[in-house]
Design a protein around this motif. Structure first.
Motif, short mmCIF file in Angstrom:
data_model
loop_
_atom_site.label_atom_id
_atom_site.label_comp_id
_atom_site.label_asym_id
_atom_site.label_seq_id
_atom_site.Cartn_x
_atom_site.Cartn_y
_atom_site.Cartn_z
N UNK A 219 -1.90 6.08 1.67
CA UNK A 219 -1.84 4.62 1.80
C UNK A 219 -2.78 4.08 2.87
N UNK A 220 -3.30 4.99 3.72
CA UNK A 220 -4.18 4.54 4.79
C UNK A 220 -3.43 3.90 5.94
N UNK B 15 6.16 12.78 3.41
CA UNK B 15 5.89 11.38 3.77
C UNK B 15 4.54 11.23 4.45
N UNK B 16 4.14 12.22 5.24
CA UNK B 16 2.84 12.14 5.90
C UNK B 16 1.71 12.05 4.87
N UNK B 17 1.86 12.74 3.74
CA UNK B 17 0.85 12.66 2.68
C UNK B 17 0.80 11.26 2.08
N UNK B 18 1.97 10.65 1.93
CA UNK B 18 2.02 9.29 1.39
C UNK B 18 1.37 8.32 2.37
N UNK B 19 1.67 8.47 3.67
CA UNK B 19 1.06 7.60 4.68
C UNK B 19 -0.45 7.75 4.65
N UNK B 20 -0.94 8.98 4.59
CA UNK B 20 -2.37 9.23 4.56
C UNK B 20 -3.00 8.60 3.32
N UNK C 181 0.84 -1.21 0.00
CA UNK C 181 0.00 0.00 0.00
C UNK C 181 0.87 1.25 0.00
N UNK C 182 1.93 1.24 0.79
CA UNK C 182 2.84 2.40 0.84
C UNK C 182 3.51 2.61 -0.51
N UNK C 183 3.98 1.54 -1.13
CA UNK C 183 4.62 1.66 -2.45
C UNK C 183 3.64 2.19 -3.49
N UNK C 184 2.42 1.69 -3.49
CA UNK C 184 1.43 2.14 -4.46
C UNK C 184 1.10 3.62 -4.24
N UNK C 185 0.91 4.00 -2.99
CA UNK C 185 0.60 5.41 -2.68
C UNK C 185 1.79 6.30 -3.03
N UNK C 186 2.98 5.83 -2.73
CA UNK C 186 4.18 6.62 -3.04
C UNK C 186 4.35 6.77 -4.54
#
Length: 186
Positions: free
Chosen positions: A39-40, A32-37, A14-19
């Motif tokens: 990715x859920x 990075x906080x935007x990527x975490x958000x 999920x992190x890789x896809x969001x990133x």
């Protein structure tokens, strides 16, 4: 390295896809906080898998570069090596131009796309396609891998800074074609 738990594997994916999605739009500028958000997951989950934003960026870019290499390897035995090479060249430019992270990585000399030998597979596969196309007489013989990298970066700049100018990439592709030899009928 120990095998990851299933939930950890899902979170990493999920992190890789969001990133990939975030970097495609904003490059390294995305927090990075935007990527975490996106990715859920929490920021801690991102940091557990990737110690820095640069490490995450590199993982995303290297994954895509490896996909490019796989695509090139699949074309290694194409019936028409010239068209296979030229079509692949255009496809890489079209796909990469949609992703700022890939553009940035390919443009960066010795950068993310080629760290730790990860870009070797892409360079080798692209070089093999080029060599086959040249041996078939379809691509000019005075082009090498370094020239191709420069041409790809230049075409990406055209795509990025002159959207809709696809004819300029076609001009480059036409320039890669071997010119008819004297006596050949055009």
């Amino acid at each position: 390295m120990a095998k990851m738990r299933a939930d950890a594997q899902r979170n990493r994916a999920k992190v890789l896809a969001a990133a990939e999605e975030a970097f495609a739009v904003d490059g390294l500028a995305v927090p990075l906080d935007d990527i975490a958000r996106l990715a859920g997951v929490g920021a801690g989950t991102v940091y557990r898998h990737f110690p820095s934003k640069e490490a995450l960026f590199q993982a995303v870019v290297l994954e895509r570069i490896e996909q490019f290499a796989e695509e090139a390897r699949a074309l290694a035995d194409a019936e028409d090596p010239g068209e296979a090479f030229l079509d692949y060249f255009v496809r890489v430019i079209k796909q990469a131009s949609l992703n700022r992270a890939i553009c940035d990585a390919l443009a960066e000399s010795g950068g993310h796309a080629f760290k730790a030998g990860a870009g070797d597979g892409f360079r080798a596969a692209l070089g093999e396609l080029l060599a086959r196309a040249q041996a078939a007489g379809a691509v000019r013989p005075d082009i090498d891998g370094d020239d191709l990298r420069a041409l790809i970066v230049g075409c990406l700049a055209v795509e990025r800074y002159s959207p809709g100018s696809r004819h300029l990439v076609r001009v480059v592709v036409d320039g890669l074609r071997a010119s008819p030899r004297e006596g050949d009928v055009a």
